[in-house]
Design an enzyme around this catalytic site. Structure first.
Site, PDB file in Angstrom:
ATOM      1  N   LYS A  79      14.618   6.355 -27.197  1.00 50.46           N
ATOM      2  CA  LYS A  79      15.368   5.730 -26.099  1.00 50.46           C
ATOM      3  C   LYS A  79      16.388   6.718 -25.546  1.00 50.46           C
ATOM      4  O   LYS A  79      17.028   7.449 -26.314  1.00 50.46           O
ATOM      5  CB  LYS A  79      16.054   4.454 -26.606  1.00 50.46           C
ATOM      6  CG  LYS A  79      16.719   3.643 -25.502  1.00 50.46           C
ATOM      7  CD  LYS A  79      17.248   2.308 -26.021  1.00 50.46           C
ATOM      8  CE  LYS A  79      17.935   1.510 -24.930  1.00 50.46           C
ATOM      9  NZ  LYS A  79      18.440   0.193 -25.401  1.00 50.46           N
ATOM     10  N   SER A 154      17.091  -3.924 -22.980  1.00 49.58           N
ATOM     11  CA  SER A 154      17.121  -2.684 -22.225  1.00 49.58           C
ATOM     12  C   SER A 154      16.200  -1.593 -22.772  1.00 49.58           C
ATOM     13  O   SER A 154      15.949  -0.615 -22.084  1.00 49.58           O
ATOM     14  CB  SER A 154      18.548  -2.138 -22.206  1.00 49.58           C
ATOM     15  OG  SER A 154      18.964  -1.817 -23.534  1.00 49.58           O
ATOM     16  N   SER A 178      18.277  -6.057 -27.110  1.00 48.65           N
ATOM     17  CA  SER A 178      17.531  -5.004 -26.408  1.00 48.65           C
ATOM     18  C   SER A 178      16.371  -4.358 -27.153  1.00 48.65           C
ATOM     19  O   SER A 178      15.615  -3.597 -26.561  1.00 48.65           O
ATOM     20  CB  SER A 178      18.483  -3.908 -25.946  1.00 48.65           C
ATOM     21  OG  SER A 178      19.111  -4.322 -24.766  1.00 48.65           O
TER      22      SER A 178
HETATM   23  N1  GLN Z   1      20.511  -8.116 -22.335  1.00 50.85           N
HETATM   24  C1  GLN Z   1      21.762  -7.908 -22.996  1.00 50.85           C
HETATM   25  C2  GLN Z   1      22.765  -7.304 -22.043  1.00 50.85           C
HETATM   26  O1  GLN Z   1      22.417  -7.101 -20.925  1.00 50.85           O
HETATM   27  C3  GLN Z   1      21.586  -7.078 -24.214  1.00 50.85           C
HETATM   28  C4  GLN Z   1      21.496  -5.639 -23.954  1.00 50.85           C
HETATM   29  C5  GLN Z   1      21.349  -4.815 -25.204  1.00 50.85           C
HETATM   30  O2  GLN Z   1      21.010  -5.342 -26.276  1.00 50.85           O
HETATM   31  N2  GLN Z   1      21.638  -3.540 -25.071  1.00 50.85           N
HETATM   32  O3  GLN Z   1      23.883  -7.055 -22.375  1.00 50.85           O
END
Ligand code: GLN
Length: 483
Positions: A79, A154, A178
């Protein structure tokens, strides 16, 4: 089987027997990336030369058998919020578009030492803020099961790369879902370890009390192998916990007799897609048929998960992202500014995307004097209640099973205009980060449109082993009935 379809386990066996070389597998994956990545947009940087040289080194190590463990010679995707020495690490943000870290994060160093090969850096929502991998400087990533749909986020690029066989396995990070949510949308396995289990040194910080690094893989065994390599105490991360790391493989027995599965009524609620609920309930039935014992439990503060998460995560983000000011590194707005303040202002206005700016503003507001008690402090108090819900629940069960996301992947563009709709997708995942627990998502079926559904399995603190045990038993059973 084509080389790109290998798993860590199957590939390791072939590499160890010298039936295939890491260089061959790496070349095959690089070819596949050059065929498919333009459309899927899973990788934002492909590390062709580095990957081939790492592969050749791994081949030498394999030839001598010199400490060649299960990841030696295995091509992975990383990532793009994990610092890789000499390779740009952008967080899919303009503000870090040309940032080349001078060091490897601890997780990356561990993988390097294990002999893994890095194919490239994967697409993501900017600074990991999002649930769809649409908020990216590089444009949206596409779901391999339906290219008009999102991958989730994400860590969407990593989940897509695993699902489309553009790597053998990948790393992700999970602050509020994410890893698990894109794994669910793309039909692969993703695990968020217990807070403190994996060092975040060198992970670009989003919300420091929630962020964790974890594996995304094609199956549960691979997930456990990659987890094993990532775990361990690290003095460079003050939140890393010095507790023994078990041999995760020893949990993959397939035997779940007597295992108590908590089913929280607050996670089977109206508004969940009926096909998702049905697939997860069937999944629980599979475990039950194997001898696991379902137990009804309650997690009464679940409904506060989203507001609490979006206050704490944004507050921490507003402070973590204060460092991007155009002075020491990263993007700086062009042209002259007559004051330092104006330079900051222009740099940050031009360097951050809309969702990141929204979070910075929300978080700054929540922390501001006069509102701190009403928002930030209150959120911290309710966070404690959410954590206590789980402590209480785990007195009566060994794992908890829920849907990972209430709905299957939406179409690209469908929710970008409505941030609240996007935030609501995180309803079943954010509580887990707030409580610091380990959680895994694995495929448990598909909708009538052929979209993958994810089942989430949660464990007690530092009990990834039992989570993997339940997941493995489920996977074995469902694979054998499909065959
Ligand atoms: N969807 C969540 C957010 O937008 C989690 C994102 C994540 O786990 N990095 O904050």
């Amino acid at each position: 089987m084509d080389l790109h379809q290998e798993t860590i386990q199957s590939l390791h066996a072939k590499l160890a027997r010298r039936e295939v070389s890491s260089e061959e597998v790496t070349r095959s994956l690089l070819n596949r990336i050059s065929e498919l990545n333009q459309e899927l947009n899973a990788y934002v940087t492909v590390m062709e030369e580095e990957a081939l040289s790492q592969a050749r080194e791994a081949d030498q190590r394999l030839a001598t058998g010199d400490g060649a463990g299960p990841l030696c010679g295995v091509p992975l995707a990383i990532k793009d919020n994990m610092n890789t020495r000499g390779i740009r690490t952008t967080c899919a943000s303009k503000i870090l578009e040309n940032f080349v870290p001078p060091f490897d994060g601890t997780a990356i160093r561990k993988l390097r030492e294990a002999g893994a090969v890095f194919l490239g850096k994967t697409n993501m929502d900017e600074f990991a803020m999002g649930s769809s991998t649409e908020h990216s400087l590089f444009g949206p990533c596409r779901n391999p099961h339906d290219r008009d749909r999102v991958t989730g986020g994400s860590s969407g690029g990593s989940a897509c790369a695993v699902a489309a066989d553009l790597c053998i396995a990948a790393t992700g990070s999970d602050t509020g879902g994410s890893i698990r949510q894109p794994a669910a949308y793309c039909g692969v396995v993703g695990l968020k370890p217990t807070y403190g289990r994996v060092s975040r040194f060198g992970l670009v910080a989003f919300a420091s009390s929630l962020d964790q690094i974890g594996p995304i893989a094609k199956n549960v065994t691979d997930c456990s192998l990659l987890l094993q390599a990532l775990c361990g105490y690290d003095p460079c991360d003050s939140t890393s916990v010095d507790s023994p790391v078990p041999d995760f493989a020893s949990f993959l027995t397939g035997d779940v007799r007597g295992l108590r599965i908590g089913i929280p009524k607050e996670y089977f609620i109206e508004g969940t897609d009926p096909e998702v609920e049905e697939a997860v309930r069937k999944g629980i039935g599979v475990l039950e048929a194997e001898g696991a014992v379902p137990v009804e439990i309650s997690l009464p503060h679940t409904e506060y998960g989203i507001p609490v998460y979006y206050l704490i995560a944004t507050a921490e983000a507003s402070s973590n992202l204060a460092r991007y000011d155009g002075v020491k590194y990263g993007f700086r707005a062009e042209g002259s500014a007559d004051t330092l303040r104006k330079m900051y202002h222009r740099t940050r206005s031009e360097g951050f995307g809309d969702e990141v700016k929204r979070r910075i503003m929300l978080g700054t507001y929540a922390l501001s004097s006069g509102y701190y008690d009403a928002y930030y402090r209150k959120a911290q108090q309710v966070r404690t209640l959410i954590r206590q819900d789980f402590v209480e629940a785990f007195r009566n069960c060994d794992v908890i099973v829920t849907p990972t996301v209430p709905s299957p992947a939406c179409r690209i563009g469908e929710k970008t205009g409505d941030p609240l709709q996007m935030y609501l997708l995180d309803i079943f995942t954010t509580t887990v980060n707030l409580a610091g627990l380990p959680g895994l998502s694995l495929p448990c079926g598909t909708t009538s449109e052929g979209l993958p559904v994810g089942m989430q399995i949660l464990g007690n603190h530092f009990d990834e082993g039992t989570v993997l045990k339940a997941a493995f038993a489920f996977e074995q059973k469902t694979l054998s009935t499909q065959a």
